[in-house]
Design a protein around this motif. Structure first.
Motif, PDB file in Angstrom:
ATOM      1  N   MET A 109       3.476 -11.118   2.059  1.00 55.44           N
ATOM      2  CA  MET A 109       2.957  -9.729   2.742  1.00 55.44           C
ATOM      3  C   MET A 109       1.673  -9.391   1.844  1.00 55.44           C
ATOM      4  SD  MET A 109       5.631  -7.817   4.931  1.00 55.44           S
ATOM      5  CE  MET A 109       4.654  -6.607   5.640  1.00 55.44           C
ATOM      6  N   MET A 110       1.786  -9.707   0.698  1.00 56.46           N
ATOM      7  CA  MET A 110       0.569  -9.101  -0.298  1.00 56.46           C
ATOM      8  C   MET A 110      -0.577  -9.714  -0.202  1.00 56.46           C
ATOM      9  SD  MET A 110       2.617  -8.125  -3.890  1.00 56.46           S
ATOM     10  CE  MET A 110       3.863  -7.148  -4.094  1.00 56.46           C
ATOM     11  N   THR A 111      -1.793  -8.988  -0.154  1.00 56.61           N
ATOM     12  CA  THR A 111      -3.142  -9.553  -0.152  1.00 56.61           C
ATOM     13  C   THR A 111      -3.841  -8.745  -1.226  1.00 56.61           C
ATOM     14  OG1 THR A 111      -3.877  -8.125   1.709  1.00 56.61           O
ATOM     15  CG2 THR A 111      -2.906 -10.235   2.228  1.00 56.61           C
ATOM     16  N   SER A 112      -5.031  -8.970  -1.412  1.00 57.47           N
ATOM     17  CA  SER A 112      -5.883  -8.311  -2.386  1.00 57.47           C
ATOM     18  C   SER A 112      -6.196  -6.913  -1.602  1.00 57.47           C
ATOM     19  CB  SER A 112      -7.247  -9.058  -2.793  1.00 57.47           C
ATOM     20  OG  SER A 112      -6.847 -10.469  -3.212  1.00 57.47           O
ATOM     21  N   ASP A 113      -6.282  -6.770  -0.332  1.00 56.82           N
ATOM     22  CA  ASP A 113      -6.737  -5.506   0.089  1.00 56.82           C
ATOM     23  C   ASP A 113      -5.550  -4.556   0.207  1.00 56.82           C
ATOM     24  OD1 ASP A 113      -9.247  -6.390   0.398  1.00 56.82           O
ATOM     25  OD2 ASP A 113      -8.645  -7.314   2.456  1.00 56.82           O
ATOM     26  N   ASN A 114      -4.389  -5.001   0.421  1.00 55.34           N
ATOM     27  CA  ASN A 114      -3.037  -4.353   0.450  1.00 55.34           C
ATOM     28  C   ASN A 114      -2.259  -4.102  -0.698  1.00 55.34           C
ATOM     29  OD1 ASN A 114      -1.559  -6.502   0.674  1.00 55.34           O
ATOM     30  ND2 ASN A 114      -1.313  -6.350   2.856  1.00 55.34           N
ATOM     31  N   TYR A 115      -2.710  -4.904  -1.546  1.00 59.89           N
ATOM     32  CA  TYR A 115      -1.745  -4.737  -2.847  1.00 59.89           C
ATOM     33  C   TYR A 115      -1.340  -3.491  -3.318  1.00 59.89           C
ATOM     34  CZ  TYR A 115      -0.821  -5.721  -7.533  1.00 59.89           C
ATOM     35  OH  TYR A 115      -0.031  -5.809  -8.954  1.00 59.89           O
ATOM     36  N   TYR A 116      -1.977  -2.717  -3.464  1.00 56.11           N
ATOM     37  CA  TYR A 116      -1.865  -1.003  -3.973  1.00 56.11           C
ATOM     38  C   TYR A 116      -0.698  -0.787  -3.288  1.00 56.11           C
ATOM     39  CZ  TYR A 116      -6.305  -2.017  -5.961  1.00 56.11           C
ATOM     40  OH  TYR A 116      -7.535  -2.547  -6.520  1.00 56.11           O
ATOM     41  N   TYR A 117      -0.596  -0.858  -1.967  1.00 57.42           N
ATOM     42  CA  TYR A 117       0.477  -0.382  -1.093  1.00 57.42           C
ATOM     43  C   TYR A 117       1.906  -1.304  -1.137  1.00 57.42           C
ATOM     44  CZ  TYR A 117      -3.950   1.868   0.448  1.00 57.42           C
ATOM     45  OH  TYR A 117      -5.296   2.350   0.596  1.00 57.42           O
ATOM     46  N   THR A 118       1.323  -2.490  -0.864  1.00 59.73           N
ATOM     47  CA  THR A 118       2.802  -3.433  -0.917  1.00 59.73           C
ATOM     48  C   THR A 118       3.583  -3.545  -2.111  1.00 59.73           C
ATOM     49  OG1 THR A 118       1.233  -5.215  -1.209  1.00 59.73           O
ATOM     50  CG2 THR A 118       1.918  -4.665   1.071  1.00 59.73           C
ATOM     51  N   HIS A 119       2.631  -3.604  -3.089  1.00 58.94           N
ATOM     52  CA  HIS A 119       3.246  -3.599  -4.588  1.00 58.94           C
ATOM     53  C   HIS A 119       3.836  -2.572  -4.864  1.00 58.94           C
ATOM     54  CE1 HIS A 119       3.875  -6.160  -7.949  1.00 58.94           C
ATOM     55  NE2 HIS A 119       3.729  -5.165  -8.913  1.00 58.94           N
ATOM     56  N   SER A 120       3.360  -1.326  -4.518  1.00 62.77           N
ATOM     57  CA  SER A 120       3.988   0.076  -4.694  1.00 62.77           C
ATOM     58  C   SER A 120       5.649   0.067  -3.996  1.00 62.77           C
ATOM     59  CB  SER A 120       3.170   1.276  -4.281  1.00 62.77           C
ATOM     60  OG  SER A 120       2.092   1.327  -4.942  1.00 62.77           O
TER      61      SER A 120
END
Length: 731
Positions: free
Chosen positions: A672-683
Motif C-alpha cells: 500500500m505504500m506510495t511516494s504520495d502516502n509514504y508519510y502516513y502509511t509508514h507512520s
C-alpha cells in the motif's frame, strides 16, 4: 564493394529497463561513430523474463554529442533553460521482440552518440524488493556503421572533376579555424540524358535531435549552382555527398570547386594583470594605452575595400574545478569590451568528452552607464564556430547550428542562459554592440560586459529539495537531480506537486513521533524482566526516530549522524526487533535464547550489508525464528496434551490482536505504500509494529524469586540459579 563501402558492427551489454522516475532511472548507452560514416543503423533488441510480463511501451531517445535531455513527466524547466526535446521513438514490447525495430541515420556526424531507454512513468508505488515477482525488461542496442573508403579530397580553389554513375560520390573538405564563409559550386555539368544538371548535394553531417544539413539541387542548365555557408564548423572535415537524380546506368559529369573566405582575428592582449605587477616597466603601461587607437582602426578597410579584421578574439582560461565542473574566465577577470564594428568572441573548450554530462551556465551583466536607449548588446552562443553576422541579422544561425541568442539593453541589464548536457565541441560566445535605429550612435560607443561562465554537474546543486548525484556508465560520468517533497523537474524547480513547509513539518512529526509507540513494548519488557528485548526496542525507537528526521527534505531535517549510518541502524533495529520478539514468544532456555539473540542479530547485520533493501535477507532469519517458536509450541502441546498457550484469555486479548496488527502492518508495508502516502502509511507501520510487539510478548512467569541465590561466598560472589529454565507453565 562496388561503391567502396565497408561495414562495422558495435554492441554494448544489455541493461534492465526501469520505469521513469528521474533521469537516474534511464539506461544510457554510449557509442562512437567512426569518421567517414555514411550510414548508421541502430538495431533495438528487447527480451523479457518473469511471470508478470505485459505488453508495455518502451521509449528510446537518440542524441549526438551529449546525453539526451528528456522530460517524460512534462515538468517545467528552470527559467532561461534550453529544454530542447530529443529525437525518440516509442515501440511496444511485442513489436520489439520480433527484432525488426531499427533507426537509420544517413551521413551521421562522427563522434559521440548516446542512446537512452526507459519504461513509462510508474504509479509511484514503493515496491519491496524481492517480495513480489516482477518482469525484467532487458534492452540492448547494436550499431551497424557503413563507412566510405573512396572519398575524394576537395581542396580550396582547386576544381575537382567527378563522374556519377549509379552510386553517390563522397567528397570532404577541411575547414580551418577562422573561416568566415564557404562557397561550394558545381560547374561544367554534363548529363547523358538531360540538358540540365540532375545532381543533388548534401553538405554536412546529420545530428539528432536537430538536423541542419544543407541540400542543394542543381537542375537548371543556365543558372549557376552554388551554396554559401557562413561560419562553417572550424577545425574539422566537412562531408559532401553528391547523388545523381537520373536513373541507374546514366552518367553525370561535373566539376566541384570550394572557396574559403578567411577571417582574420584581432587577438586582444590583456595588460591589466601586468599593471598589477609592481615589477613591470613603464613601457608595458604605455603599450596598453595604445591599444584603444588600434582597436578603432578595426572598422577601417584596406585599399581593396575588405575589412582588415572580422572579430576580436578574447582568450579564455579554462579551470577544471572537479568532476564535470569547469570555470571559464578571461585572463584579466570577467570584463569583456564590446564594440559595434566587430564582434567580441570567446571560445569555451568543452571538447574533452567528459564535459557533456553537466550543465553549462552563461551569465552576462552590464552596468547602468553601459547601454543607452538606442543601444543593444547582442550575444550569441554557438557550437563549432561563432556567429559573426550581427550587422545583417540577429538570428544566431551559422552554417550548421542554430545558436542561442541573448541581449542586454537599458531595461534588462542581465541575461543568463542554462544549457543542460551541452554537446562535446568548442563553444563560442559572440557579443556585439548594435544600434538598430541609429547606427551612428554606436560608432564611438564601448560597453563593458561582465561574464560569468561555468560548467557544473547540477544547476544550483538541485536546490534545497533535491540531491545532485553523479551517474556512471562504464567510464562515462554524468549528473542528475533526485527530487524530494513533491518537487519535480530537471533541477527540482517544478513546485506544481510540491509540499508546503507546513506539510513537510507535519510529515516529519508523523514519521518521528510515531516511533514513540515503542515505549509500550519497552515498558512491557521492563515490567516482565525482559531487559534484552527492552534494549532492542529502545535501539529501534532511537534510530528510527532520527533516521526519519534526517530523511526529510527542505527545512524539516535533523541529522545526528550520516544518512547512510542512520538508515542502516534503522533497518537493523527493525529486523532485530522482529527476531527477538518471536524468539521471546518461543520461551526457550535463557542461555539458548541469548545465544540465538546474538547470532540472529549478526546474521541480519550481514544480510543488510549484502542488500539493504532485500526483503528476504531480513525475513529469512525471522521465518527461522518463527519455525523455532512453532516447533516449541507444538512440542509443549504434545507433551501436555493441551493447546499452548493454555489460557483462552491469552489468545483472545493478546495473541490475536498482536497477530492482526502485525498482519495489517506487513500488508501496508508491502502493498500500500506510495511516494504520495509514504508519510502516513509508514507512520501507521511504526505504530502497528510496536503495538504488535507489546501484545505478543509473553507474560512473566509466576514465581516468587526469579533470580534466587542458592549460595553466597564471603568474597561477595554469588552463584545464582534461574528457576525459569525449568518452568514452562504460562498463565
Amino acid at each position: 564493394s562496388e561503391a567502396g563501402l565497408v561495414s562495422e558492427h558495435f554492441s554494448q551489454a544489455p541493461q534492465k529497463l526501469s520505469s521513469y522516475i528521474w533521469f537516474g532511472s534511464v539506461r544510457l548507452f554510449h557509442f562512437r561513430v567512426p569518421p567517414d560514416t555514411v550510414l548508421v543503423r541502430w538495431l533495438l533488441h528487447m527480451s523479457q523474463g518473469g511471470p508478470l510480463c505485459t505488453d508495455i511501451e518502451i521509449s528510446v531517445h537518440f542524441r549526438y554529442g551529449a546525453p539526451p535531455v528528456i522530460n517524460p513527466l512534462a515538468t517545467n524547466f528552470p527559467e532561461n533553460t534550453l529544454g530542447q526535446g530529443s529525437f525518440h521513438i516509442r515501440a511496444l514490447l511485442s513489436t520489439m521482440l520480433l527484432g525488426n525495430t531499427s533507426v537509420n541515420v544517413s551521413h551521421p556526424a562522427a563522434g559521440d552518440w548516446f542512446v537512452a531507454a526507459h519504461l513509462p512513468p510508474s504509479s509511484q508505488k514503493i515496491e519491496v524488493k524481492g517480495f513480489v515477482p516482477t518482469c525484467a525488461y532487458i534492452f540492448q542496442p547494436d550499431m551497424l556503421a557503413t563507412r566510405a573508403m573512396a572519398i575524394s579530397i576537395l581542396e580550396p580553389d582547386v576544381p575537382l572533376r567527378q563522374t556519377l554513375l549509379s552510386h553517390p560520390s563522397y567528397l570532404k573538405i577541411f575547414i580551418p579555424e577562422y573561416t568566415q564563409e564557404l562557397r561550394l559550386e558545381l560547374q561544367g555539368c554534363l548529363s547523358s540524358v538531360s540538358p540540365g544538371c540532375p545532381v543533388r548535394l548534401t553538405v554536412g553531417a546529420a545530428t539528432l535531435p536537430r538536423n541542419f544539413q544543407k541540400v542543394l539541387t542543381c537542375s537548371s542548365p543556365t543558372k549557376s549552382c552554388y551554396l554559401l555557408l557562413p561560419s562553417p564548423p572550424w577545425g574539422r572535415w566537412l562531408q559532401v555527398t553528391v547523388e545523381s537524380l537520373i536513373g541507374p546506368h546514366m552518367s553525370v559529369a561535373f566539376t566541384a570547386e570550394a572557396a574559403l573566405t578567411a577571417c582574420r582575428p584581432w587577438s586582444v592582449i590583456f595588460q591589466s594583470l601586468m599593471q598589477n605587477n609592481p615589477n613591470q616597466s613603464n613601457d608595458t603601461s604605455a603599450g596598453q594605452l595604445s591599444q584603444a587607437p588600434a582597436l578603432r582602426n578595426l572598422s577601417r578597410s584596406d585599399g581593396e575595400g575588405n575589412n582588415l579584421f572580422c572579430l576580436l578574439n578574447y582568450p579564455v582560461m579554462r579551470e577544471d574545478m572537479d568532476v564535470v565542473s569547469v570555470r571559464f574566465q578571461p585572463p584579466d577577470g570577467v570584463l569583456v569590451l564590446v564594440y559595434s564594428y566587430k564582434p567580441s568572441v570567446m571560445r569555451l573548450r568543452l571538447d574533452t568528452g567528459m564535459d557533456n554530462g553537466g550543465t553549462l551556465t552563461i551569465v552576462l551583466r552590464t552596468n547602468q552607464t553601459g547601454v543607452t536607449n538606442n543601444t543593444l548588446v547582442a550575444a550569441c552562443l554557438n557550437a563549432a564556430s561563432p556567429f559573426l553576422g550581427f550587422n545583417t541579422s540577429l538570428n544566431c544561425t551559422t552554417a550548421f547550428f542554430q545558436g542561442y541568442p541573448l541581449s542586454l539593453n537599458i531595461s534588462s541589464r542581465m541575461a543568463n542562459l542554462i544549457i543542460p548536457y551541452p554537446e562535446t565541441d568548442n563553444w563560442y560566445l559572440s557579443l556585439q554592440l548594435v544600434c538598430p535605429e541609429s547606427p551612428e550612435d554606436c560608432e564611438q560607443a564601448m560597453v563593458h560586459v561582465e561574464t560569468t561562465l561555468y560548467l557544473v554537474p547540477c544547476l544550483n546543486d538541485c536546490g534545497p529539495y533535491g540531491q545532485c548525484l553523479l551517474l556512471r556508465r562504464y567510464g562515462y560520468l554524468y549528473a542528475g537531480c533526485s527530487c524530494k517533497a513533491g518537487w519535480r523537474g530537471w533541477s527540482c524547480t517544478d513546485n506544481s506537486t510540491a509540499q508546503t513547509v507546513a506539510q513537510q513539518r507535519a510529515a516529519a512529526l508523523l514519521l518521528t513521533l510515531s516511533n514513540l509507540m515503542f515505549l509500550a513494548p519497552i515498558a512491557v519488557s521492563v515490567h516482565r524482566a525482559l531487559l534484552v528485548e527492552a534494549s532492542v526496542y529502545f535501539y529501534t525507537m532511537f534510530f528510527s526516530t532520527f533516521y526519519h528526521a534526517c530523511d526529510q527534505p527542505g527545512e524539516a531535517v535533523l541529522c545526528i549522524l550520516s544518512y547512510d549510518t542512520l538508515q542502516y541502524c534503522d533497518f537493523l533495529g527493525s529486523g532485530a526487533s522482529t527476531w527477538v520478539t518471536i524468539l521471546c514468544m518461543a520461551r526457550l532456555k535463557t542461555v539458548l535464547k541469548q545465544v540465538l539473540f546474538v547470532v540472529g542479530t549478526l546474521v541480519i547485520a550481514m544480510a543488510l550489508q549484502l542488500d539493504r533493501r532485500g526483503i528476504w535477507n531480513m525475513m529469512g532469519p525471522c521465518l527461522f525464528a518463527f519455525i523455532i517458536m512453532v516447533s516449541m509450541w507444538a512440542y509443549r502441546c504434545g507433551h501436555r496434551r493441551q493447546c499452548y498457550p493454555t489460557s483462552w484469555q491469552r489468545w483472545v486479548f493478546y495473541l490475536l490482536p498482536g497477530i492482526s496488527m502485525a498482519s495489517v502492518g506487513i500488508a501496508i508495508y508491502t502493498s500500500m505504500m506510495t511516494s504520495d502516502n509514504y508519510y502516513y502509511t509508514h507512520s501507521i507501520w511504526h505504530i502497528l509494529l510496536a503495538g504488535s510487539a507489546a501484545f505478543l510478548l509473553p507474560p512473566r512467569e509466576q514465581q516468587a524469586e526469579p533470580w534466587a541465590c542458592s549460595q553466597q561466598f564471603p568474597c561477595q560472589y554469588q552463584i545464582c540459579k534461574n528457576d525459569r529454565d525449568e518452568l514452562y507453565a504460562v498463565t
